[in-house]
Scaffold this motif. Sequence first.
Motif, PDB file in Angstrom:
ATOM      1  N   VAL A  66       0.764  -1.264   0.021  1.00  0.00           N
ATOM      2  CA  VAL A  66      -0.162   0.103  -0.100  1.00  0.00           C
ATOM      3  C   VAL A  66       0.944   1.292   0.017  1.00  0.00           C
ATOM      4  O   VAL A  66       0.584   2.231  -0.830  1.00  0.00           O
ATOM      5  CB  VAL A  66      -0.970   0.010   1.354  1.00  0.00           C
ATOM      6  N   LEU A  67       1.873   1.158   0.942  1.00  0.00           N
ATOM      7  CA  LEU A  67       2.919   2.428   0.816  1.00  0.00           C
ATOM      8  C   LEU A  67       3.263   2.763  -0.547  1.00  0.00           C
ATOM      9  O   LEU A  67       3.516   3.821  -0.973  1.00  0.00           O
ATOM     10  CB  LEU A  67       4.041   2.087   1.851  1.00  0.00           C
ATOM     11  N   ALA A  68       3.952   1.848  -1.314  1.00  0.00           N
ATOM     12  CA  ALA A  68       4.483   2.121  -2.766  1.00  0.00           C
ATOM     13  C   ALA A  68       3.532   2.650  -3.545  1.00  0.00           C
ATOM     14  O   ALA A  68       3.740   3.289  -4.367  1.00  0.00           O
ATOM     15  CB  ALA A  68       5.075   0.521  -3.071  1.00  0.00           C
ATOM     16  N   LYS A  69       2.181   2.048  -3.661  1.00  0.00           N
ATOM     17  CA  LYS A  69       1.326   2.527  -4.377  1.00  0.00           C
ATOM     18  C   LYS A  69       0.693   3.751  -3.932  1.00  0.00           C
ATOM     19  O   LYS A  69       0.457   4.701  -4.804  1.00  0.00           O
ATOM     20  CB  LYS A  69      -0.081   1.458  -4.388  1.00  0.00           C
ATOM     21  N   ALA A  70       0.695   4.113  -2.775  1.00  0.00           N
ATOM     22  CA  ALA A  70       0.112   5.451  -2.163  1.00  0.00           C
ATOM     23  C   ALA A  70       1.178   6.547  -2.642  1.00  0.00           C
ATOM     24  O   ALA A  70       0.724   7.541  -2.836  1.00  0.00           O
ATOM     25  CB  ALA A  70      -0.113   5.082  -0.589  1.00  0.00           C
ATOM     26  N   ARG A  71       2.406   6.040  -2.620  1.00  0.00           N
ATOM     27  CA  ARG A  71       3.379   7.065  -2.653  1.00  0.00           C
ATOM     28  C   ARG A  71       3.147   7.619  -4.200  1.00  0.00           C
ATOM     29  O   ARG A  71       3.138   8.820  -4.513  1.00  0.00           O
ATOM     30  CB  ARG A  71       4.795   6.700  -2.277  1.00  0.00           C
ATOM     31  N   SER A  72       2.821   6.689  -5.153  1.00  0.00           N
ATOM     32  CA  SER A  72       2.822   7.078  -6.439  1.00  0.00           C
ATOM     33  C   SER A  72       1.506   7.803  -6.681  1.00  0.00           C
ATOM     34  O   SER A  72       1.648   8.743  -7.686  1.00  0.00           O
ATOM     35  CB  SER A  72       2.862   5.682  -7.111  1.00  0.00           C
ATOM     36  N   VAL A  73       0.547   7.471  -6.241  1.00  0.00           N
ATOM     37  CA  VAL A  73      -0.820   8.440  -6.314  1.00  0.00           C
ATOM     38  C   VAL A  73      -0.746   9.547  -5.549  1.00  0.00           C
ATOM     39  O   VAL A  73      -1.114  10.485  -6.531  1.00  0.00           O
ATOM     40  CB  VAL A  73      -1.808   7.275  -5.544  1.00  0.00           C
ATOM     41  N   ILE A  74      -0.120   9.610  -4.605  1.00  0.00           N
ATOM     42  CA  ILE A  74      -0.145  11.036  -4.032  1.00  0.00           C
ATOM     43  C   ILE A  74       0.805  12.038  -4.946  1.00  0.00           C
ATOM     44  O   ILE A  74       0.465  13.323  -4.966  1.00  0.00           O
ATOM     45  CB  ILE A  74       0.651  11.139  -2.465  1.00  0.00           C
ATOM     46  N   VAL A  75       1.903  11.478  -5.474  1.00  0.00           N
ATOM     47  CA  VAL A  75       2.842  12.208  -6.379  1.00  0.00           C
ATOM     48  C   VAL A  75       2.079  12.801  -7.466  1.00  0.00           C
ATOM     49  O   VAL A  75       1.798  13.886  -8.027  1.00  0.00           O
ATOM     50  CB  VAL A  75       4.214  11.793  -6.941  1.00  0.00           C
ATOM     51  N   SER A  76       1.286  11.800  -7.965  1.00  0.00           N
ATOM     52  CA  SER A  76       0.332  12.116  -9.468  1.00  0.00           C
ATOM     53  C   SER A  76      -0.822  13.303  -8.904  1.00  0.00           C
ATOM     54  O   SER A  76      -1.099  14.265  -9.880  1.00  0.00           O
ATOM     55  CB  SER A  76      -0.150  10.687  -9.897  1.00  0.00           C
ATOM     56  N   PHE A  77      -1.547  13.025  -7.824  1.00  0.00           N
ATOM     57  CA  PHE A  77      -2.500  13.645  -7.449  1.00  0.00           C
ATOM     58  C   PHE A  77      -2.087  15.252  -7.132  1.00  0.00           C
ATOM     59  O   PHE A  77      -2.598  16.320  -7.603  1.00  0.00           O
ATOM     60  CB  PHE A  77      -2.927  12.948  -5.987  1.00  0.00           C
ATOM     61  N   ASP A  78      -0.665  15.332  -6.462  1.00  0.00           N
ATOM     62  CA  ASP A  78      -0.322  16.649  -6.167  1.00  0.00           C
ATOM     63  C   ASP A  78       0.186  17.339  -7.538  1.00  0.00           C
ATOM     64  O   ASP A  78      -0.164  18.527  -7.846  1.00  0.00           O
ATOM     65  CB  ASP A  78       0.913  16.515  -5.300  1.00  0.00           C
ATOM     66  N   ALA A  79       0.665  16.364  -8.591  1.00  0.00           N
ATOM     67  CA  ALA A  79       0.920  17.011  -9.852  1.00  0.00           C
ATOM     68  C   ALA A  79      -0.236  17.689 -10.463  1.00  0.00           C
ATOM     69  O   ALA A  79       0.003  18.769 -11.212  1.00  0.00           O
ATOM     70  CB  ALA A  79       1.919  16.025 -10.732  1.00  0.00           C
ATOM     71  N   GLN A  81      -2.716  18.691  -8.845  1.00  0.00           N
ATOM     72  CA  GLN A  81      -3.444  19.892  -8.412  1.00  0.00           C
ATOM     73  C   GLN A  81      -2.498  21.250  -8.897  1.00  0.00           C
ATOM     74  O   GLN A  81      -2.969  22.099  -9.007  1.00  0.00           O
ATOM     75  CB  GLN A  81      -3.237  19.870  -7.004  1.00  0.00           C
ATOM     76  N   ARG A  82      -1.296  20.863  -8.845  1.00  0.00           N
ATOM     77  CA  ARG A  82      -0.228  22.065  -9.160  1.00  0.00           C
ATOM     78  C   ARG A  82      -0.578  22.587 -10.609  1.00  0.00           C
ATOM     79  O   ARG A  82      -0.661  23.747 -11.080  1.00  0.00           O
ATOM     80  CB  ARG A  82       1.418  21.736  -9.018  1.00  0.00           C
ATOM     81  N   GLU A  83      -0.685  21.404 -11.630  1.00  0.00           N
ATOM     82  CA  GLU A  83      -1.041  22.024 -12.865  1.00  0.00           C
ATOM     83  C   GLU A  83      -2.152  22.448 -13.089  1.00  0.00           C
ATOM     84  O   GLU A  83      -2.148  23.472 -13.941  1.00  0.00           O
ATOM     85  CB  GLU A  83      -0.856  20.738 -13.699  1.00  0.00           C
ATOM     86  N   ALA A  84      -3.393  22.053 -12.607  1.00  0.00           N
ATOM     87  CA  ALA A  84      -4.455  22.710 -12.750  1.00  0.00           C
ATOM     88  C   ALA A  84      -4.476  24.025 -12.316  1.00  0.00           C
ATOM     89  O   ALA A  84      -5.121  25.040 -12.959  1.00  0.00           O
ATOM     90  CB  ALA A  84      -5.584  21.973 -12.073  1.00  0.00           C
ATOM     91  N   ALA A  85      -3.719  24.236 -11.120  1.00  0.00           N
ATOM     92  CA  ALA A  85      -3.670  25.769 -10.514  1.00  0.00           C
ATOM     93  C   ALA A  85      -2.936  26.552 -11.639  1.00  0.00           C
ATOM     94  O   ALA A  85      -3.104  27.593 -11.769  1.00  0.00           O
ATOM     95  CB  ALA A  85      -3.108  25.780  -9.262  1.00  0.00           C
ATOM     96  N   ALA A  86      -1.929  25.974 -12.049  1.00  0.00           N
ATOM     97  CA  ALA A  86      -0.918  26.655 -13.061  1.00  0.00           C
ATOM     98  C   ALA A  86      -1.673  27.213 -14.511  1.00  0.00           C
ATOM     99  O   ALA A  86      -1.459  28.094 -14.879  1.00  0.00           O
ATOM    100  CB  ALA A  86       0.212  26.034 -13.508  1.00  0.00           C
ATOM    101  N   GLN A  87      -2.550  26.058 -14.774  1.00  0.00           N
ATOM    102  CA  GLN A  87      -3.518  26.359 -16.078  1.00  0.00           C
ATOM    103  C   GLN A  87      -4.471  27.564 -15.922  1.00  0.00           C
ATOM    104  O   GLN A  87      -4.323  28.554 -16.752  1.00  0.00           O
ATOM    105  CB  GLN A  87      -4.359  25.141 -16.159  1.00  0.00           C
ATOM    106  N   VAL A  88      -5.207  27.755 -14.808  1.00  0.00           N
ATOM    107  CA  VAL A  88      -5.961  28.730 -14.685  1.00  0.00           C
ATOM    108  C   VAL A  88      -5.581  29.837 -13.728  1.00  0.00           C
ATOM    109  O   VAL A  88      -6.216  30.949 -13.768  1.00  0.00           O
ATOM    110  CB  VAL A  88      -7.317  28.147 -14.198  1.00  0.00           C
ATOM    111  N   GLY A  89      -4.381  29.895 -13.065  1.00  0.00           N
ATOM    112  CA  GLY A  89      -4.218  30.819 -12.282  1.00  0.00           C
ATOM    113  C   GLY A  89      -3.978  32.262 -12.732  1.00  0.00           C
ATOM    114  O   GLY A  89      -4.450  33.447 -12.264  1.00  0.00           O
ATOM    115  N   PHE A  90      -3.283  32.344 -13.849  1.00  0.00           N
ATOM    116  CA  PHE A  90      -3.073  33.684 -14.555  1.00  0.00           C
ATOM    117  C   PHE A  90      -4.511  34.133 -15.123  1.00  0.00           C
ATOM    118  O   PHE A  90      -4.368  35.452 -15.352  1.00  0.00           O
ATOM    119  CB  PHE A  90      -1.813  33.692 -15.512  1.00  0.00           C
ATOM    120  N   MET A  91      -5.196  33.318 -15.561  1.00  0.00           N
ATOM    121  CA  MET A  91      -6.491  33.695 -16.404  1.00  0.00           C
ATOM    122  C   MET A  91      -7.325  34.629 -15.246  1.00  0.00           C
ATOM    123  O   MET A  91      -8.022  35.487 -15.770  1.00  0.00           O
ATOM    124  CB  MET A  91      -7.289  32.444 -16.790  1.00  0.00           C
TER     125      MET A  91
END
Length: 318
Positions: A66-79, A81-91
């Motif tokens: 579970v730890l191995a899978k969870a770390r991968s999921v969290i990295v993807s999830f955080d990415a 969130q960051r990319e979504a914020a980056a996409q619309v933030g300046f608009m």
Amino acid sequence: MDLEVRHLRVVCAIGEAGSITRAAARLGVAQPTLTAQLSRIERMLGGPLFVRTRQGAAPTALGEFVLAKARSVIVSFDAIQREAAAQVGFMDGRRPLRYTANPGPLMVGLLDGLQSVFPGTEVTLRTETHMSAALTLVASGQQDLGTVVEYVRDDVPTLPPGVVTLTVATEPAFVLLPDGHPLAALPQVGIAQLRDARWVLPVSQGSGMMEAFTALCAGQGFTATVRHEAEASAARELIAAGQAVGLGQATFRSTPGVVPRPLTGSPLRIRHVLVWRRGSALARRIPSVAERAERAYADAVARSPHYLAWLTEHAALE
């Protein structure tokens, strides 16, 4: 109850801390509360994730999985969130529109145009001399938009995944001569006339200049002597001092002691290119951005008498 990302964060916090007590302190919750959360997560997953030891909490085989899978999921999830914020933030004005550019007429010239397309949004500029550096910054989402300068050549470079380009203008490369050079009095110069010249060229910028220049000289039966490698301002000083000849964009601004001359037959051509990410929030505004880029380029042409003189006798390059 369904498993959620917050549950995975709890598991990872315990795994990283090696102790429920330490994990609770890091998460800012009471130890009994975290213990109860872990029990609910273990019930959802069907078995214990940690065993209690004197040293703290050690993951079970299921816990390791579970730890191995969870770390991968969290990295993807955080990415995401960051990319979504980056996409619309300046608009909506929450952050600046980040613009990177190779040196050229669009580098500063496009700033006012971007401000008019995105009113109320701050525009920041990051200069990059290397073409691939600018492309990578846009591809990775660190910059929203870029303008790059590339030499036209047969081996078209591969773009990073997700990057889209649009050519704003194509122009001939000019040779830059000291004002006392014998060829400076000619209206145009053949590359073969410079076979004995000492050249100053920039360190590889990924623009294809060296590849195109080397191929051109080889086609005329010689190898150019590149005596100096220098960035633009140092190159102009060397040329003005009579130490070398160089290459420049047609929209090169007049510099005392430096005479731009077109190469016979326009054998070297330069493209000024917009770059952005496919599907980005900015993508739908590209037609307006491109229009402002074309205006900025036209303004640069109007400030370049040597290029205007060339255009009176030649059609603009496609």
